[in-house]
Design an enzyme around this catalytic site. Structure first.
Site, PDB file in Angstrom:
ATOM      1  N   ASP A 181       0.856  -1.178   0.000  1.00 35.15           N
ATOM      2  CA  ASP A 181       0.000   0.000   0.000  1.00 35.15           C
ATOM      3  C   ASP A 181       0.894   1.230   0.000  1.00 35.15           C
ATOM      4  O   ASP A 181       1.897   1.281   0.722  1.00 35.15           O
ATOM      5  CB  ASP A 181      -0.884  -0.009   1.261  1.00 35.15           C
ATOM      6  CG  ASP A 181      -2.297   0.419   0.961  1.00 35.15           C
ATOM      7  OD1 ASP A 181      -2.470   1.544   0.459  1.00 35.15           O
ATOM      8  OD2 ASP A 181      -3.231  -0.363   1.237  1.00 35.15           O
ATOM      9  N   ASP A 204      -3.203   4.656  -2.423  1.00 37.54           N
ATOM     10  CA  ASP A 204      -4.327   5.173  -1.657  1.00 37.54           C
ATOM     11  C   ASP A 204      -4.791   6.538  -2.189  1.00 37.54           C
ATOM     12  O   ASP A 204      -3.953   7.432  -2.386  1.00 37.54           O
ATOM     13  CB  ASP A 204      -3.850   5.323  -0.204  1.00 37.54           C
ATOM     14  CG  ASP A 204      -4.974   5.561   0.768  1.00 37.54           C
ATOM     15  OD1 ASP A 204      -5.779   4.641   0.971  1.00 37.54           O
ATOM     16  OD2 ASP A 204      -5.054   6.672   1.330  1.00 37.54           O
ATOM     17  N   GLU A 216      -6.229   3.901  -6.264  1.00 36.87           N
ATOM     18  CA  GLU A 216      -7.576   4.100  -5.725  1.00 36.87           C
ATOM     19  C   GLU A 216      -8.018   5.518  -6.086  1.00 36.87           C
ATOM     20  O   GLU A 216      -7.296   6.484  -5.806  1.00 36.87           O
ATOM     21  CB  GLU A 216      -7.576   3.918  -4.214  1.00 36.87           C
ATOM     22  CG  GLU A 216      -8.979   3.971  -3.623  1.00 36.87           C
ATOM     23  CD  GLU A 216      -8.994   4.255  -2.124  1.00 36.87           C
ATOM     24  OE1 GLU A 216      -9.923   3.803  -1.463  1.00 36.87           O
ATOM     25  OE2 GLU A 216      -8.073   4.935  -1.616  1.00 36.87           O
ATOM     26  N   HIS A 256     -11.373  -3.552   2.715  1.00 34.57           N
ATOM     27  CA  HIS A 256     -11.402  -3.181   4.132  1.00 34.57           C
ATOM     28  C   HIS A 256     -12.240  -1.933   4.396  1.00 34.57           C
ATOM     29  O   HIS A 256     -12.398  -1.549   5.551  1.00 34.57           O
ATOM     30  CB  HIS A 256      -9.965  -2.959   4.610  1.00 34.57           C
ATOM     31  CG  HIS A 256      -9.312  -1.793   3.918  1.00 34.57           C
ATOM     32  ND1 HIS A 256      -8.960  -1.824   2.585  1.00 34.57           N
ATOM     33  CD2 HIS A 256      -8.994  -0.557   4.362  1.00 34.57           C
ATOM     34  CE1 HIS A 256      -8.448  -0.655   2.244  1.00 34.57           C
ATOM     35  NE2 HIS A 256      -8.457   0.142   3.304  1.00 34.57           N
ATOM     36  N   ASP A 257     -12.731  -1.278   3.330  1.00 32.36           N
ATOM     37  CA  ASP A 257     -13.541  -0.071   3.502  1.00 32.36           C
ATOM     38  C   ASP A 257     -15.023  -0.314   3.241  1.00 32.36           C
ATOM     39  O   ASP A 257     -15.823   0.625   3.285  1.00 32.36           O
ATOM     40  CB  ASP A 257     -13.074   1.025   2.526  1.00 32.36           C
ATOM     41  CG  ASP A 257     -11.689   1.551   2.861  1.00 32.36           C
ATOM     42  OD1 ASP A 257     -11.316   1.530   4.052  1.00 32.36           O
ATOM     43  OD2 ASP A 257     -10.992   1.991   1.934  1.00 32.36           O
TER      44      ASP A 257
HETATM   45  C1  NOJ Z   1      -8.574   4.843   1.557  1.00 31.27           C
HETATM   46  C2  NOJ Z   1      -8.247   3.691   2.449  1.00 31.27           C
HETATM   47  O1  NOJ Z   1      -8.600   2.493   1.808  1.00 31.27           O
HETATM   48  C3  NOJ Z   1      -8.989   3.919   3.734  1.00 31.27           C
HETATM   49  O2  NOJ Z   1      -8.968   2.802   4.574  1.00 31.27           O
HETATM   50  C4  NOJ Z   1      -8.416   5.140   4.397  1.00 31.27           C
HETATM   51  O3  NOJ Z   1      -9.180   5.466   5.531  1.00 31.27           O
HETATM   52  C5  NOJ Z   1      -8.405   6.347   3.461  1.00 31.27           C
HETATM   53  N1  NOJ Z   1      -8.014   6.027   2.127  1.00 31.27           N
HETATM   54  C6  NOJ Z   1      -7.449   7.386   3.964  1.00 31.27           C
HETATM   55  O4  NOJ Z   1      -6.126   6.948   3.797  1.00 31.27           O
END
Ligand code: NOJ
Length: 572
Positions: free
Chosen positions: A99, A206, A260, A333-334
């Site tokens: 990551d 990210d 992302e 994970h989100d």
């Molecule tokens: C995306 C990540 O996947 C998430 O878990 C995080 O809270 C935010 N970006 C901030 O880094």
């Protein structure tokens, strides 16, 4: 020799280290835990692992707030452990994608600490602005503009040390780096090369489309900073520069880069992933994950409208075909667990978990499997505000309470949508703490681990786990899955998800009944050919292709009818 990059036929497995496997009994997963469970990952047949952050971090956002990019947080282990992980993965033919969190650092990062001093040469490494005069209070100031953070509330924090505000797209403990400052970019690129030199095989980046901010930081019409930031053209300059300065330094290696991107359009994704433009390999987009968000956003969940979901994915298939490349995911994970979100995790748990995975994997792109998805893990029955650990949930609760929304409504939405649903420990077996830790887990283990676990599914040919293994193997064997064209059928059907993949003389029909009632397929081409076709994969045991007598297009089913949550992919 083929010049096709390896990731086009790859499946990637995401490990969220905190919740995967704990080797030392402190209740938090770690790198040695991953090493102990590597056989499980290898046995899935996946090609690569994306590892969520393990760097030194105060853990305000579970590692997405980094205070040292080139060291491992003691919670997760040591650099030597990470080196061992790289070696052990490579020995099994697995690649490691790290990551990369460089839109922001932790406020504890030495760069930010130095930057707080206006006289510091690092002042411009972050985004500092004086406040605006407050018309109602002459002694006070207001934030420099009206941007809200992605985690709600203002995106600006007043720093008492210098009397100026700094920008934070997420929590105040995650200040945004200033990518317009060349020294910042050079420091990031050097850090990336340092990891590539250690042997890592790429990065998941990210919120990468937030790195370039618009000149002058103008107010956003709706107050949401994303409106102003996500399409900033500077992004493409930075990504191309990163490609040249980092990845091009290794002409003999093929990395995976996935960015992302919040609120990204397919047009932007094509710009970012067109191989000729040399930016990224693929993006994580959100359009399909947002189809059930209501007027108030994520914590205002609505029932799924299947038409919107399939139309969204189909649009991305069409727009990127032959130009860019899609990533495919329904879990990470989100996100809450998809079998609870869009499947039926009570009555048709196995069928709906396999249907959703099967449909996704049969699209064109690179699928990502999130830990626990391969066994059909479900949402956790969160009930009280104090059950949550996620900083986003805490902020949402606070703001919704301030807005005066009824407690019951808030808690109901949080239970459905909270990211903590994805973060409960991986369910390895039916023991106390699900075989995740010998101590006490940091987030509670789901009660259903007693029957829903890896050990219970390992040798069952009809388990969710066995289905995922077949699905992953198919990608290697069937060219049409990687290269075939995509055509959505019956877009207005509220329960049927159907499409055709075609390549040369191969024609694969995929049909899925997204409901708990039997579904009669429409008459005519291509559906009429279903029952006579060669079944590639199905999610009912008697139509699974590997069960005794199961070679026909769905023995046991009434011709032309799909059973509850049934999926079939058939060559017609
Ligand atoms: C995306 C990540 O996947 C998430 O878990 C995080 O809270 C935010 N970006 C901030 O880094």
């Amino acid at each position: 020799m083929s010049t096709e990059p390896w990731w086009r036929r790859a499946v990637v497995y995401q490990v969220y280290p905190r919740s995967f496997a704990d080797s030392d009994g402190d209740g938090i997963g770690d790198i040695r835990g991953i090493l102990q469970r590597l056989d499980h990952i290898a046995a899935l047949g996946v090609d690569a692992v994306w590892l969520s952050p393990v760097y030194v971090s105060p853990q305000v956002d579970n590692g997405y707030d980094i205070s040292d990019y080139q060291a491992i947080d003691p919670t997760f282990g040591t650099l030597a452990d990470l080196d061992e992980l790289i070696e052990a993965m490579h020995a099994r033919g697995l690649r490691l994608v790290m990551d990369l969190v460089v839109n922001h650092t932790s406020d504890q990062h030495p760069w930010f600490q130095e930057s707080r001093d206006p006289a510091s040469p690092r002042r411009d490494w972050y985004i500092w602005r004086p406040g605006r005069p407050d018309p109602d209070d002459p002694g006070a100031t207001l934030p420099p503009n009206n941007w809200s953070s992605v985690f709600l509330g203002s995106a600006w924090e007043l720093d008492p040390v210098s009397g100026e505000y700094y920008l934070h797209s997420f929590t105040p403990q995650q200040p945004d780096l200033n990518w317009a400052e060349p020294a910042v970019r050079q420091a990031v690129y050097a850090m990336m090369r340092w990891w590539l030199d250690r042997g890592v095989d790429g990065f998941r980046m990210d919120v990468i489309n937030l790195i370039s901010k618009p000149e002058g930081l103008p107010d956003a019409e709706q107050g949401n900073q994303l409106e102003m930031v996500v399409n900033d053209p500077g992004l493409h300059r930075y990504l191309a520069e990163m490609r040249r300065e980092v990845f091009d330094a290794y002409p003999d290696r093929t990395f995976l880069t996935v960015g992302e991107m919040l609120a990204v359009t397919p047009e932007q994704a094509v710009l970012a992933t067109d191989p000729a433009r040399r930016e990224l390999d693929m993006v994580f987009q959100f359009e399909h994950m947002d189809v059930d968000h209501g007027a108030l956003g994520k914590y205002d969940p609505q029932p799924l409208d299947l038409r919107a979901l399939k139309a969204s994915l189909a649009r991305w298939q069409e727009m990127l075909a032959g130009q860019g490349w899609n990533s495919l995911y329904l879990n990470n994970h989100d996100q809450p667990r998809v079998v609870s979100r869009w499947g039926d995790d009570v009555r048709y748990w196995r069928e709906s978990a396999t249907l959703l995975g099967g449909v996704l994997h049969l699209h064109q792109g690179t699928p990502f499997v999130y830990q626990g998805e391969e066994i059909g893990m479900t949402n956790y029955p969160f009930a009280r505000p104090e059950d949550y650990r996620d900083v986003e949930a805490a902020r949402a609760y606070e703001i919704a309470t301030m807005m005066g929304l009824p407690e019951e409504l808030i808690l109901g939405s949080m239970a459905r949508m909270s990211r903590d649903n994805a973060r409960t420990p991986m369910q390895w077996d039916g023991d106390a703490e699900a075989g995740f830790t010998t101590g006490r887990s940091w987030l509670p283990v789901h009660q259903n681990h007693l029957w829903l676990n890896v050990a219970a599914q390992q040798d069952d040919p009809h388990s969710v786990l066995s289905f995922y293994k077949r699905l992953i193997a198919l990608r290697k064997a069937e060219d049409v899955i990687t290269t075939g064209s995509f055509r959505l059928l019956e877009p207005d059907h509220e329960r049927l998800w159907a499409f055709v993949r075609e390549s040369g003389d191969q024609r694969l029909l995929v049909v899925a009944n997204v409901s708990g009632d039997p579904l009669r397929l429409p008459a005519g081409d291509p559906f009429a050919a279903l029952d006579g076709g060669r079944l590639l994969i199905g999610n009912y045991p008697d139509g699974a292709g590997d069960a005794p007598g199961g070679a026909e297009g769905g023995a046991g089913a009434e011709p032309g009818v799909l059973r509850p949550w049934e999926l079939r992919a058939v060559y017609v």
